[in-house]
Scaffold this motif. Structure first.
Motif, PDB file in Angstrom:
ATOM      1  N   GLU A 666       0.858  -1.181   0.000  1.00 39.19           N
ATOM      2  CA  GLU A 666       0.000   0.000   0.000  1.00 39.19           C
ATOM      3  C   GLU A 666       0.900   1.239   0.000  1.00 39.19           C
ATOM      4  O   GLU A 666       1.779   1.388   0.868  1.00 39.19           O
ATOM      5  CB  GLU A 666      -0.897   0.014   1.235  1.00 39.19           C
ATOM      6  N   TYR A 668       0.915   5.433  -0.069  1.00 43.61           N
ATOM      7  CA  TYR A 668       0.083   6.626   0.115  1.00 43.61           C
ATOM      8  C   TYR A 668       0.948   7.875  -0.043  1.00 43.61           C
ATOM      9  O   TYR A 668       2.121   7.927   0.381  1.00 43.61           O
ATOM     10  CB  TYR A 668      -0.577   6.630   1.494  1.00 43.61           C
ATOM     11  N   ASP A 670       0.563  10.662   1.519  1.00 45.98           N
ATOM     12  CA  ASP A 670       0.846  11.241   2.837  1.00 45.98           C
ATOM     13  C   ASP A 670       2.117  10.641   3.432  1.00 45.98           C
ATOM     14  O   ASP A 670       2.947  11.357   4.035  1.00 45.98           O
ATOM     15  CB  ASP A 670      -0.341  10.997   3.775  1.00 45.98           C
ATOM     16  N   SER A 680       1.523  17.017   2.174  1.00 45.19           N
ATOM     17  CA  SER A 680       0.994  16.196   1.072  1.00 45.19           C
ATOM     18  C   SER A 680       0.434  17.056  -0.049  1.00 45.19           C
ATOM     19  O   SER A 680       0.547  16.712  -1.229  1.00 45.19           O
ATOM     20  CB  SER A 680      -0.090  15.250   1.601  1.00 45.19           C
ATOM     21  N   ILE A 696      -1.608   9.589  -8.139  1.00 51.94           N
ATOM     22  CA  ILE A 696      -2.359   8.320  -8.162  1.00 51.94           C
ATOM     23  C   ILE A 696      -2.387   7.738  -9.569  1.00 51.94           C
ATOM     24  O   ILE A 696      -2.322   6.515  -9.756  1.00 51.94           O
ATOM     25  CB  ILE A 696      -3.794   8.537  -7.615  1.00 51.94           C
TER      26      ILE A 696
END
Length: 756
Positions: A666, A668, A670, A680, A696
C-alpha cells in the motif's frame, strides 16, 4: 362450371393467348403446391427429431455450465480453506482475527458470479461457528438462525466423522427463528461442505443459491430440472408428481426416456458424477407437431385464392386487349415472329414491322449523337464537382438504373526530394495512364479525370460487383510490385444508379481518404472497410502523451524517447489511420516548439526545427517515422536541457524509485510526504508539475505496466498478479487494467499469446 365459363373469354380457341395464360398459371400453381406439399411432409417428420435434439443439446450446455461452476466453487473454497487465519480458527474460540476471516467471507459472498449466499466455518474443537455476520454456537446456529428439520445440530456434528473432502448436500429452505415470527428463505439453498482431510475437527460450508444457478445455467422453454447424486436428489424444481414418476434407472445407451407422458432427458457430469435430468411434457412436443395440419390448411387456402385470382385477372384484361387487337387490324405492315403459335402475336407482329424498321434507322443515328453528348456531359460534370462541389439543374445529366461507382485514386511517391522531382512527375503520369487503361478495360463504360497532381477520379458503370473487385485487385497487384517507388490509396464509393447522385458518390469517396492506414501498401477504402477502422482520435494514448509532453518540457531525452516509442507502438498495434498519426505528431511537436520558445531558444533555431518537423509528414510507415522522429526529439530535448539550469530533483527520484521497489504494498502520498518532510498538498502539486501526471495516476500506471509484464512473461494467475502489483481486490484490478489498456487481463494475455 358455369361460373368459370363466365370468367373465361368467349370464342376462345386452343391457340388463344388466354388459354395459354390459364394453362401457364395452373402449371405454376401445381408445381408450387407440389413442392410445398413435399417440403411440409419431409419437414414434419423431422420436427420431432429436431425438438429432441434441441433439448438434448440444451441439457448438455446445462451440464457443462453446472460442472464448470462446481469446479470453480471447489477451487475458491479450497483456497479459502488453506488460508492461515482460517486454519487457526478451530484452535481458539477467542481468536482475534474473526473480523479478517469475515471480511474474506464477505469478498466471496459479494462475487455474484459464485452464487454463494453465505459461508460458515464449524470448529468442533472450540464448538464455534463463524459466518459472514456473526459468531455463535452450533445450537444457536442450527436451532435459531438456520433451522431445518432435515439438517439438525446432530446432522451437522456428524459430518466431522464422515469420510469426504468435498460434499454436496440436498437443497432445502432454512428458517430464521430470531424473531417470534419465523421467516422462510425465499429460495432453496444448496449446502456444499469442504474439509482438508477426513475425518477432521473442522470444515467449511458454502450455502449456494440453487434458484440463481438454475436461472443462469439452465436456459430452456421448460425449466424442469432434477440433479441426482446416485439415487439421492440434490436439487429439483419439478413438481413432486413429475419427479416421483421419473424412472429409477436410465438406460446407458440412450439420451432420453419417454415415461408417464413426459420426456426425461439425462446426462452425467464428468467431474461431479451427478446425473442431470431435464423433464419435458409430452404435450409440449406434440403441440409443435400440430403445426403440420395448420400449414396444410394454409396451403390449400392459398391454392384456392391463387386460382381465383388468376381467373379474375385473365377476365379483367380480356376485353381491353381485344379492342387493341381489333384497332390494329387495319394496319398493313408487320414483323414475322418465327415459331409463334399464338394468333394474337402474329397479328401484332405484322402490323408493327414497318414501324420497327423506321424506328431502328432513326435510333441508330440518335444513339451515335447521344453517345458523343453523354461522353462530353460526363467529363463536364466531373470537372464541375471538383471546382464547385455541386451541379446546377441545367448541368445535371439524366440517366437512371445504370449502376455506377466513383473511384478516387491518390498516388504517394515515397522518394520525394528536389533531385527526384522529374522522376516523381513521371511516376504520377504513368500511374494515371495505368489506372485509366485498367478502368477502361474492366468496365462497359468508364471515364477518368485528372483532379490533382497526384489524384485521379474515375467514373465506372458496372455490370456486377465481381467486376469491380477484379479491376481493383489487378490495380492493387501492379502497384504492390512497384512498392519501393510508391503506392496508391483507392477510395470506392457505394453503388449508385442515378445521375443526380454523382456529387454524393464523389463526396463519399473523398471522405474515405481520411481513413487511409499509416503504411506503404496500396489500400482500398470502401464502406465495408470503414467499420473495421479505429476512430480518427485515439483516446488510449492520451495518458502516455501527457507524460511525453512533461518529459520534453523538462528536456529528459531518455525518458522522452522511451515514451515516444511506447506511443508509436500503441498506435501501430491499434492499426491507427494516417489522420490519427498526423494529429499525434502535430500535438507533440507543437508542444515541443512551445517548450523551446519558453526556454528562450532563438527564432532562427525554431524555424530550423519547424522545417525538420515538416519532413515527418513525408514518412510512409511507423519504421520510417520512428527513425526520423527519435533523432529530432533528442535534439529538441537536448536544446531545452541546455537552456535550463542543471539541477537534480531528488524528491521525484525518491518517489519513482520507492514506487518501483514497493509496488506490491500500500503506497500513500501522505506517507511519502512525511518521509520527504513535505506537506501532502505541496508534494501533490510538485509531482504533477514535474511529471505531468497526478500521483495516483502515475502509481496506477506503473502497477498496470508491471501487470502487463507478468501477464506476458509468466504463468501466474490473474489474482496472484493483482496482489503482486498492489491490488488486493480483483475487481478493482480488472477495472483499472481496462481503463489503462482498453482490455481485460485475460484478453491481454490471449492477445499477446496469439501475437507470438
Amino acid at each position: 362450371m358455369k361460373a368459370f365459363q363466365y370468367m373465361l373469354p368467349s370464342r376462345t380457341k386452343t391457340n388463344s393467348l388466354f388459354v395459354h395464360l390459364i394453362l401457364a398459371f395452373l402449371s405454376i400453381i401445381i408445381v408450387l403446391v407440389t413442392l410445398h406439399f413435399i417440403t411440409i411432409s419431409i419437414s414434419s417428420n423431422k420436427v420431432r427429431e429436431e425438438i429432441i435434439k434441441y433439448n438434448t443439446l440444451n441439457l448438455n450446455n446445462t451440464v457443462e455450465s453446472y460442472e464448470k461452476h462446481f469446479e470453480l466453487l471447489k477451487g475458491t473454497m479450497l483456497s479459502f480453506l488453506i488460508h492461515d487465519d482460517v486454519r487457526q480458527f478451530y484452535k481458539s474460540s477467542q481468536y482475534i482475527k474473526f473480523p479478517i476471516i469475515q471480511a474474506e467471507i464477505q469478498k466471496i459472498v459479494s462475487n455474484s458470479n459464485l452464487f454463494i449466499r453465505d459461508v460458515f466455518l464449524y470448529s468442533k474443537t472450540t464448538s464455534q461457528i463463524l459466518d459472514k455476520s456473526k459468531s455463535t454456537s452450533p445450537a444457536s446456529m442450527f436451532g435459531v438462525f438456520m433451522y431445518n428439520p432435515q439438517y439438525t445440530e446432530q446432522f451437522w456434528e456428524g459430518q466431522f466423522e464422515a469420510d469426504f473432502a468435498y460434499k454436496v448436500l440436498p437443497a432445502v429452505r432454512f428458517e430464521d427463528r430470531t424473531s417470534s415470527r419465523a421467516s422462510v428463505t425465499s429460495d432453496q439453498l444448496l449446502p456444499v461442505l469442504f474439509k482438508g482431510y477426513a475425518p477432521d475437527q473442522f470444515y467449511i460450508a458454502a450455502l449456494m443459491d440453487a434458484k440463481g444457478m438454475l436461472d443462469q445455467f439452465h436456459i430452456s422453454l421448460n425449466e424442469n430440472l432434477v440433479i441426482l447424486d446416485g439415487q439421492h436428489t440434490i436439487y429439483s424444481n419439478a413438481t413432486p408428481q413429475v419427479a416421483e414418476a421419473m424412472p429409477e434407472q436410465m438406460p446407458a445407451d440412450k439420451q432420453y426416456v419417454l415415461s408417464n407422458q413426459h420426456y426425461y432427458f439425462y446426462d452425467k457430469g464428468e467431474q461431479t458424477g451427478f446425473t442431470y435430468v431435464h423433464i419435458v411434457p409430452q404435450e409440449s412436443i406434440a403441440a409443435q407437431m400440430k403445426m403440420k395440419a395448420t400449414l396444410l390448411f394454409v396451403l390449400f387456402a392459398a391454392i384456392f385464392a391463387s386460382i381465383t385470382a388468376a381467373l379474375l385477372f385473365i377476365r379483367k384484361i380480356n376485353n381491353p386487349l381485344k379492342r387493341v387487337i381489333e384497332a390494329l387490324g387495319d394496319m398493313n405492315a408487320g414483323l414475322d415472329l418465327q415459331g409463334s403459335k399464338i394468333k394474337e402475336f402474329h397479328l401484332i407482329s405484322d402490323r408493327f414491322k414497318q414501324l420497327v424498321k423506321a424506328k431502328q434507322s432513326i435510333h441508330k443515328e440518335l444513339d451515335q449523337e447521344k453517345e458523343q453528348s453523354r461522353h462530353y456531359s460526363y467529363m463536364r460534370q466531373l470537372k464541375e464537382i471538383q471546382f464547385s462541389g455541386g451541379l446546377s439543374k441545367q448541368q445535371e445529366l439524366s440517366f437512371t438504373e445504370q449502376p455506377f461507382v466513383v473511384l478516387l485514386f491518390e498516388f504517394i511517391f515515397k522518394q520525394r526530394s528536389e533531385q527526384l522531382k522529374d522522376t516523381e512527375k513521371k511516376w504520377y503520369l504513368y500511374a494515371k495512364e495505368f489506372v485509366d487503361l485498367s478502368v477502361a478495360r474492366g468496365g462497359k463504360e468508364a471515364l477518368t479525370l485528372q483532379m490533382e497532381r497526384n489524384q485521379v477520379l474515375s467514373l465506372l458503370f458496372l455490370d456486377s460487383g465481381q467486376q469491380l473487385e477484379e479491376i481493383l485487385g489487378k490495380v492493387k497487384a501492379v502497384f504492390d510490385l512497384d512498392r519501393d517507388s510508391g503506392y496508391a490509396v483507392i477510395a470506392v464509393s457505394s453503388v449508385y444508379d442515378n445521375s443526380a447522385e454523382l456529387t454524393k458518390a464523389y463526396e463519399e469517396a473523398a471522405s474515405y481518404m481520411q481513413y487511409q492506414m499509416f503504411h506503404d501498401e496500396t489500400q482500398i477504402l470502401s464502406a465495408a472497410a470503414m467499420s473495421k477502422l479505429q476512430p480518427l482520435f485515439d483516446t488510449h494514448i492520451v495518458a502516455s502523451e501527457q507524460q511525453l509532453d512533461a518529459q520534453i518540457s523538462q528536456g529528459n531525452r531518455t525518458e522522452a524517447v522511451e515514451l515516444l516509442q511506447k506511443s508509436l507502438a500503441e498506435l501501430q498495434k491499434r492499426g491507427s489511420t494516417r489522420t490519427v498519426v498526423a494529429a499525434f505528431i502535430k500535438r507533440v511537436t507543437d508542444k515541443a516548439l512551445r517548450a523551446l520558445h519558453l526556454a528562450g531558444v532563438p527564432d532562427t533555431e525554431l524555424n530550423d526545427f519547424s522545417s525538420a518537423i515538416k519532413r515527418l509528414d513525408q514518412t510512409c510507415n511507423f519504421v520510417e517515422l520512428e527513425h526520423a522522429f527519435i533523432p529530432l526529439l533528442e535534439q529538441l530535448c537536448k536544446r531545452i536541457e541546455e537552456q535550463k539550469p542543471q539541477q537534480s530533483d531528488t524528491a521525484i527520484t525518491f518517489i519513482t524509485t520507492y514506487i518501483k521497489e514497493h509496488l506490491a504494498e500500500e503506497i500513500y502520498l501522505d506517507a511519502l510526504a512525511q518521509k520527504l518532510k513535505m506537506s501532502s498538498g505541496y508534494l501533490s502539486v510538485y509531482f504533477k508539475e514535474k511529471t505531468g501526471q497526478n500521483f495516483i495516476d502515475y502509481l496506477n500506471e506503473m502497477r498496470i505496466e508491471q501487470a502487463k509484464h507478468l501477464l506476458e512473461h509468466t504463468d501466474l494467475k490473474v489474482r496472484e498478479i493483482a496482489v503482486q502489483c498492489g491490488y488486493q481486490n480483483i475487481n478493482s484490478f480488472n477495472r483499472m487494467f481496462k481503463k489503462f489498456t482498453g482490455t481485460t487481463p485475460g484478453e491481454h494475455r490471449k492477445q499477446n499469446f496469439s501475437d507470438q
